[in-house]
Design a protein around this motif. Sequence first.
Motif, PDB file in Angstrom:
ATOM      1  N   ALA A 149       0.303   5.428   0.553  1.00  0.00           N
ATOM      2  CA  ALA A 149      -0.850   6.550   0.833  1.00  0.00           C
ATOM      3  C   ALA A 149      -0.494   7.655   0.471  1.00  0.00           C
ATOM      4  CB  ALA A 149      -0.974   6.390   2.260  1.00  0.00           C
ATOM      5  N   PRO A 150      -1.403   8.749   0.348  1.00  0.00           N
ATOM      6  CA  PRO A 150      -1.013  10.214   0.010  1.00  0.00           C
ATOM      7  C   PRO A 150      -0.025  10.545   1.192  1.00  0.00           C
ATOM      8  CG  PRO A 150      -3.437   9.801  -0.017  1.00  0.00           C
ATOM      9  CD  PRO A 150      -2.961   8.540   0.547  1.00  0.00           C
ATOM     10  N   THR A 151      -0.051  10.174   2.167  1.00  0.00           N
ATOM     11  CA  THR A 151       1.078  10.537   3.201  1.00  0.00           C
ATOM     12  C   THR A 151       2.249  10.077   3.170  1.00  0.00           C
ATOM     13  OG1 THR A 151      -0.004   8.748   4.690  1.00  0.00           O
ATOM     14  CG2 THR A 151      -0.677  11.068   5.217  1.00  0.00           C
ATOM     15  N   THR A 152       2.458   9.145   2.214  1.00  0.00           N
ATOM     16  CA  THR A 152       3.819   8.522   1.682  1.00  0.00           C
ATOM     17  C   THR A 152       4.679   9.577   0.964  1.00  0.00           C
ATOM     18  OG1 THR A 152       2.676   6.296   1.694  1.00  0.00           O
ATOM     19  CG2 THR A 152       5.219   6.569   0.881  1.00  0.00           C
ATOM     20  N   PHE A 187      -9.679   2.219  -2.071  1.00  0.00           N
ATOM     21  CA  PHE A 187     -10.006   2.844  -1.000  1.00  0.00           C
ATOM     22  C   PHE A 187     -10.951   3.953  -1.713  1.00  0.00           C
ATOM     23  CE2 PHE A 187      -7.616   2.089   2.852  1.00  0.00           C
ATOM     24  CZ  PHE A 187      -7.105   0.875   2.482  1.00  0.00           C
ATOM     25  N   THR A 246      -6.756   9.698   2.394  1.00  0.00           N
ATOM     26  CA  THR A 246      -6.339   9.639   3.856  1.00  0.00           C
ATOM     27  C   THR A 246      -7.660   9.135   4.526  1.00  0.00           C
ATOM     28  OG1 THR A 246      -6.594  11.938   4.385  1.00  0.00           O
ATOM     29  CG2 THR A 246      -4.510  11.205   3.862  1.00  0.00           C
ATOM     30  N   GLY A 247      -7.769   7.717   5.044  1.00  0.00           N
ATOM     31  CA  GLY A 247      -8.736   7.302   5.658  1.00  0.00           C
ATOM     32  C   GLY A 247      -8.678   5.668   5.505  1.00  0.00           C
ATOM     33  N   VAL A 296      -3.615   3.766  -2.009  1.00  0.00           N
ATOM     34  CA  VAL A 296      -4.627   4.107  -1.326  1.00  0.00           C
ATOM     35  C   VAL A 296      -5.005   5.596  -1.469  1.00  0.00           C
ATOM     36  CG1 VAL A 296      -5.480   4.368   1.242  1.00  0.00           C
ATOM     37  CG2 VAL A 296      -4.057   2.508   0.467  1.00  0.00           C
ATOM     38  N   VAL A 303       9.475   2.367   0.568  1.00  0.00           N
ATOM     39  CA  VAL A 303       8.144   1.619   0.408  1.00  0.00           C
ATOM     40  C   VAL A 303       8.015   0.502  -0.892  1.00  0.00           C
ATOM     41  CG1 VAL A 303       5.622   1.356   0.574  1.00  0.00           C
ATOM     42  CG2 VAL A 303       6.552   3.273   1.902  1.00  0.00           C
ATOM     43  N   ARG A 311      10.056   8.763   0.985  1.00  0.00           N
ATOM     44  CA  ARG A 311       9.599   7.645   1.549  1.00  0.00           C
ATOM     45  C   ARG A 311       9.211   6.560   0.370  1.00  0.00           C
ATOM     46  NH1 ARG A 311       8.805   4.462   5.928  1.00  0.00           N
ATOM     47  NH2 ARG A 311       6.683   3.194   5.751  1.00  0.00           N
ATOM     48  N   LEU A 324       0.956  -0.984   0.019  1.00  0.00           N
ATOM     49  CA  LEU A 324       0.090  -0.176   0.071  1.00  0.00           C
ATOM     50  C   LEU A 324       0.699   1.326  -0.023  1.00  0.00           C
ATOM     51  CD1 LEU A 324      -2.671  -0.843   2.762  1.00  0.00           C
ATOM     52  CD2 LEU A 324      -2.761  -1.293   0.370  1.00  0.00           C
TER      53      LEU A 324
END
Lengths: 278, 404
Positions: A155-158, A212, A180-181, A177, A166, A162, A153
């Motif tokens: 995420a937008p926060t990755t 998601f 965020t959620g 994803v 990952v 980073r 996965l």
Amino acid sequence: MNRIAATFARLKSEDRAALITFVEAFDPDRATSAALLAGMAARGADIIEIGMPFTDPMADGPTIQQAGRRALSGGATVAGTLGLVREFRTTNDTVPLVLMGYLNPILSYGVARFTADAAGAGVDGLIVVDLPTEETDLMLADVRANGLDLIRLVAPTTSDARLPVVLNDSSGFVYYVSITGITGTRTASAADLARDIPRLRAATTLPIAVGFGVRTPEQAAIVARHADGAVVASALIDRMAAGLDDQGKASAALIATVLDDVAALAAAMRRERVTVLA
Amino acid sequence: MNKPIPNSLRNLPDERGRFGAFGGRFVAETLMPLILELESAYEEAKRDPAFQTEFDYYMKHYVGRPSPLWFAERLTRKLGGAKIYFKRDELNHTGAHKINNCIGQILLARRMGKTRIIAETGAGQHGVATATVAALFGLPCVIYMGAVDVERQQPNVFRMKLLGAEVVPVTSGAATLKDAMNDAMRDWVANVRDTFYIIGTAAGPHPYPAMVRDFQSVIGTEARAQMIEAEGRLPDVAIAAIGGGSNAIGLFHPMLDDAVKLIGVEAAGRGLDSGEHAASLSRGRPGVLHGNRTYLLQDADGQILEAHSISAGLDYPGIGPEHSHLHDIGRVEYVAVTDDEALEAFQLCCATEGIIPALEPAHALAHVAKIAPAMDPSQIILMNLCGRGDKDIFTVAKHLGAQL
């Protein structure tokens, strides 16, 4: 070339994106899951994710939480889920199957035994939600030794910094994803995807699937414009959950309705030409 | 902060957040960047003397620390063995040790520029403590609480609301503490930019177990100095109740390198073999839940089982990872006490010391009552009286058959 790579290669030649559908194993019982797996493959699903039920699915929204509870009441076990895969493979040797679940049932079954049995049953890839890159050494050697893809996965926060961390040991495809959620809640817009997907393309050559919050044929078509695959899960489960009878069972007509949704999603995505090349 | 001593048991976790084979960061990638941000913010705060000064200020003037060390003389005479001391964390503001950690975490949240606070709660003690610090600093606060717990802990629900918190009843799963923790994590992942999650016990993904322990270590650090002042030496035994294990690790950690026997008391509920207990170490096995590898109550297929205890604060199917490590290396002895034994100890404490304890430390006291008589009068037991029992009088009345 394994089934996942072969599928994405074929789709690229057909200039379209993958429809990735989801079945929670044993929701509400084994027979329904078996019918959904076979039916989805027949009605246009390019890849199928099979959810392995867990009592505490932290990354999932209410829809998949409830599916998991129905499934556990319906007798779901790790061994039972692998049995579903074996049954599917007796009639279908091409559609890739990806198991998606949480770490604890896998640890309890034994990582080495699980990866060997999964590969033996005909599983192609694994998504272990609560196994981030930092903890992957727990499974990576066994996953590799059994020829399975480890799908991560993102995420937008990755952050950009980073992303390489990952993606380093990822294979198969990247599961983006898009919000965020938790699963099945919000939906990413076309503008979000136009902004986010190129950021991932810069970091990986793997196909990118978006999940998601992809619920309708229209949304799936938007995703197909930007990414290599769209994952639809909660919307299909919601369709089924809403139609369960008083005993919590799914009728043949209800299963057919879910499969009609799959066909509609597949049709919408086939109409959409993919212009983004990996 | 003290310099690490080679071979000290106090140097953990390692850089991966591991306590031996336990701990770690088993969260989805959606949470991972937040966990890493929190870790670096906490490391920076730890190195900043101004942060410690601020923490000490609130501990002294708001929480009311140091909490007293009390020689329980009548109880000692009644049990007829070792001298028994209570570390009286029930005298803290909000009535339990939970506030120590909440002050620490909300100061960190402010440092990180977070503007919204969330927490999970079981019995409501951590929820009340979190709502308290959120009110103190004027931050909006959402508390996730199992719907079953909302029903059985109405006074604490009302307290949280008075303090301005929104209490969200959680209906997923069995609708108790572990489900509340799941929903708090789901909220966090959906509100990553502005929200700080104040976890109430020494569990969860790294850095929470270490961070909560560090804030709660004020208990053991004070108690250690107070014992030396009162008796000129450390106790022979230090003992505390364990649910997630934050009060226990707070008492134990400053004494891990000392010649003090440490005993953690789990909740045996209706009996260790009844299937209705919360004794993760006595009857569980290692697994992964809520971001860390630790001992868990689980079935043969790795599904998490519901815990049971008369004490809602001990009613959790896991335990902090450092306890799992201390258990496996044998540094701490872990025992279990039933609901009935805890109820008896609860009444003993009321009658002999004039202190109504919470049901959580009543578990610790029940074990004290088992071991003290066989010890020499020259020996000393230190027990963490980590909470007061006002919240429990309805539960106790029900079990004793009294009408309120």
